[in-house]
Write a protein that holds these residues in place. Structure first.
Motif, PDB file in Angstrom:
ATOM      1  N   ARG A 187       0.861  -1.179   0.000  1.00 22.03           N
ATOM      2  CA  ARG A 187       0.000   0.000   0.000  1.00 22.03           C
ATOM      3  C   ARG A 187       0.895   1.226   0.000  1.00 22.03           C
ATOM      4  N   VAL A 188       0.481   2.238  -0.754  1.00 22.99           N
ATOM      5  CA  VAL A 188       1.249   3.478  -0.808  1.00 22.99           C
ATOM      6  C   VAL A 188       0.338   4.670  -0.530  1.00 22.99           C
ATOM      7  N   ARG A 189       0.982   5.743  -0.054  1.00 21.90           N
ATOM      8  CA  ARG A 189       0.290   7.006   0.199  1.00 21.90           C
ATOM      9  C   ARG A 189       1.204   8.105  -0.332  1.00 21.90           C
ATOM     10  N   ILE A 190       0.632   8.987  -1.147  1.00 16.23           N
ATOM     11  CA  ILE A 190       1.410  10.068  -1.746  1.00 16.23           C
ATOM     12  C   ILE A 190       0.926  11.400  -1.198  1.00 16.23           C
ATOM     13  N   ASP A 191       1.880  12.199  -0.711  1.00 19.46           N
ATOM     14  CA  ASP A 191       1.590  13.543  -0.194  1.00 19.46           C
ATOM     15  C   ASP A 191       0.441  13.543   0.810  1.00 19.46           C
ATOM     16  N   ALA A 192       0.459  12.638   1.766  1.00 19.38           N
ATOM     17  CA  ALA A 192      -0.534  12.545   2.848  1.00 19.38           C
ATOM     18  C   ALA A 192      -1.943  12.236   2.343  1.00 19.38           C
ATOM     19  N   GLY A 193      -2.052  11.651   1.143  1.00 16.54           N
ATOM     20  CA  GLY A 193      -3.356  11.243   0.626  1.00 16.54           C
ATOM     21  C   GLY A 193      -3.796   9.939   1.287  1.00 16.54           C
ATOM     22  N   ALA A 194      -4.760   9.285   0.678  1.00 13.97           N
ATOM     23  CA  ALA A 194      -5.285   8.027   1.207  1.00 13.97           C
ATOM     24  C   ALA A 194      -4.327   6.877   0.874  1.00 13.97           C
ATOM     25  N   TRP A 195      -4.309   5.851   1.735  1.00 14.38           N
ATOM     26  CA  TRP A 195      -3.555   4.635   1.455  1.00 14.38           C
ATOM     27  C   TRP A 195      -4.267   3.884   0.338  1.00 14.38           C
ATOM     28  N   LYS A 196      -3.495   3.434  -0.669  1.00 13.68           N
ATOM     29  CA  LYS A 196      -4.076   2.690  -1.791  1.00 13.68           C
ATOM     30  C   LYS A 196      -3.221   1.464  -2.089  1.00 13.68           C
ATOM     31  N   PRO A 197      -3.847   0.355  -2.483  1.00 11.42           N
ATOM     32  CA  PRO A 197      -3.074  -0.819  -2.907  1.00 11.42           C
ATOM     33  C   PRO A 197      -2.193  -0.446  -4.096  1.00 11.42           C
ATOM     34  N   SER A 198      -1.032  -1.093  -4.197  1.00  9.46           N
ATOM     35  CA  SER A 198      -0.086  -0.755  -5.254  1.00  9.46           C
ATOM     36  C   SER A 198       0.607  -2.000  -5.780  1.00  9.46           C
ATOM     37  N   GLU A 199       0.977  -1.931  -7.050  1.00 10.12           N
ATOM     38  CA  GLU A 199       1.853  -2.933  -7.622  1.00 10.12           C
ATOM     39  C   GLU A 199       3.255  -2.694  -7.042  1.00 10.12           C
ATOM     40  N   PRO A 200       4.140  -3.699  -7.054  1.00  7.26           N
ATOM     41  CA  PRO A 200       5.481  -3.475  -6.527  1.00  7.26           C
ATOM     42  C   PRO A 200       6.299  -2.488  -7.364  1.00  7.26           C
ATOM     43  N   ASP A 201       6.001  -2.354  -8.656  1.00  2.22           N
ATOM     44  CA  ASP A 201       6.676  -1.400  -9.533  1.00  2.22           C
ATOM     45  C   ASP A 201       5.628  -0.438 -10.074  1.00  2.22           C
ATOM     46  N   PHE A 202       5.871   0.869  -9.924  1.00  3.89           N
ATOM     47  CA  PHE A 202       4.908   1.861 -10.403  1.00  3.89           C
ATOM     48  C   PHE A 202       5.627   3.175 -10.682  1.00  3.89           C
ATOM     49  N   THR A 203       4.903   4.107 -11.299  1.00 11.11           N
ATOM     50  CA  THR A 203       5.442   5.426 -11.605  1.00 11.11           C
ATOM     51  C   THR A 203       4.889   6.431 -10.599  1.00 11.11           C
ATOM     52  N   TRP A 204       5.797   7.203 -10.001  1.00  9.42           N
ATOM     53  CA  TRP A 204       5.436   8.248  -9.047  1.00  9.42           C
ATOM     54  C   TRP A 204       5.553   9.578  -9.790  1.00  9.42           C
ATOM     55  N   ASN A 205       4.427  10.277  -9.956  1.00 11.31           N
ATOM     56  CA  ASN A 205       4.425  11.585 -10.611  1.00 11.31           C
ATOM     57  C   ASN A 205       4.756  12.639  -9.570  1.00 11.31           C
ATOM     58  N   VAL A 206       5.926  13.263  -9.706  1.00 16.08           N
ATOM     59  CA  VAL A 206       6.359  14.273  -8.746  1.00 16.08           C
ATOM     60  C   VAL A 206       6.081  15.664  -9.296  1.00 16.08           C
TER      61      VAL A 206
ATOM     62  N   SER B  85       7.690  20.061  -2.325  1.00 13.48           N
ATOM     63  CA  SER B  85       7.892  18.874  -1.497  1.00 13.48           C
ATOM     64  C   SER B  85       7.031  17.709  -1.984  1.00 13.48           C
ATOM     65  N   ASN B  86       7.639  16.547  -2.120  1.00 16.03           N
ATOM     66  CA  ASN B  86       6.958  15.315  -2.527  1.00 16.03           C
ATOM     67  C   ASN B  86       7.242  14.248  -1.477  1.00 16.03           C
ATOM     68  N   ARG B  87       6.211  13.520  -1.077  1.00 19.84           N
ATOM     69  CA  ARG B  87       6.378  12.493  -0.054  1.00 19.84           C
ATOM     70  C   ARG B  87       5.683  11.211  -0.506  1.00 19.84           C
ATOM     71  N   LEU B  88       6.423  10.115  -0.439  1.00 21.21           N
ATOM     72  CA  LEU B  88       5.887   8.797  -0.763  1.00 21.21           C
ATOM     73  C   LEU B  88       6.064   7.913   0.459  1.00 21.21           C
ATOM     74  N   GLU B  89       4.975   7.303   0.911  1.00 23.03           N
ATOM     75  CA  GLU B  89       5.034   6.352   2.023  1.00 23.03           C
ATOM     76  C   GLU B  89       4.544   5.006   1.499  1.00 23.03           C
ATOM     77  N   ALA B  90       5.194   3.946   1.917  1.00 19.94           N
ATOM     78  CA  ALA B  90       4.825   2.607   1.477  1.00 19.94           C
ATOM     79  C   ALA B  90       4.879   1.656   2.666  1.00 19.94           C
ATOM     80  N   ARG B  91       3.992   0.660   2.650  1.00 18.77           N
ATOM     81  CA  ARG B  91       4.020  -0.383   3.673  1.00 18.77           C
ATOM     82  C   ARG B  91       3.435  -1.656   3.079  1.00 18.77           C
ATOM     83  N   THR B  92       3.711  -2.738   3.755  1.00 21.69           N
ATOM     84  CA  THR B  92       3.165  -4.024   3.346  1.00 21.69           C
ATOM     85  C   THR B  92       1.965  -4.363   4.214  1.00 21.69           C
TER      86      THR B  92
END
Length: 71
Positions: free
Chosen positions: A22-41, A45-52
């Motif tokens: 699961r990933v969260r970008i710029d304090a948005g909502a947690w969303k399921p994610s593929e292990p490889d993805f594109t982060w649009n910056v 300030s840009n912040r990416l959080e990830a967890r399993t």
């Protein structure tokens, strides 16, 4: 890998019984994610959080990447 405001992200883990990332970008909502993805910056300030999450619904620790992009 970064190009044109896009960064290719590759998530990896040793989490046993992995269900999903699961990933969260710029304090948005947690969303399921593929292990490889594109982060649009964007400029600023840009912040990416990830967890399993494992098969039992237990969240793993949060990993964070922060980037400051100048114009």
């Amino acid at each position: 890998h970064a190009e044109g405001g896009k960064i290719t992200v590759a998530l990896r883990t040793l989490t046993p019984n992995l269900k999903e990332y699961r990933v969260r970008i710029d304090a948005g909502a947690w969303k399921p994610s593929e292990p490889d993805f594109t982060w649009n910056v964007h400029a600023g300030s840009n912040r990416l959080e990830a967890r399993t999450v494992n098969q039992f619904g237990v969240d793993g620790p949060i990993s964070t990447a922060e980037l400051e992009i100048s114009k």
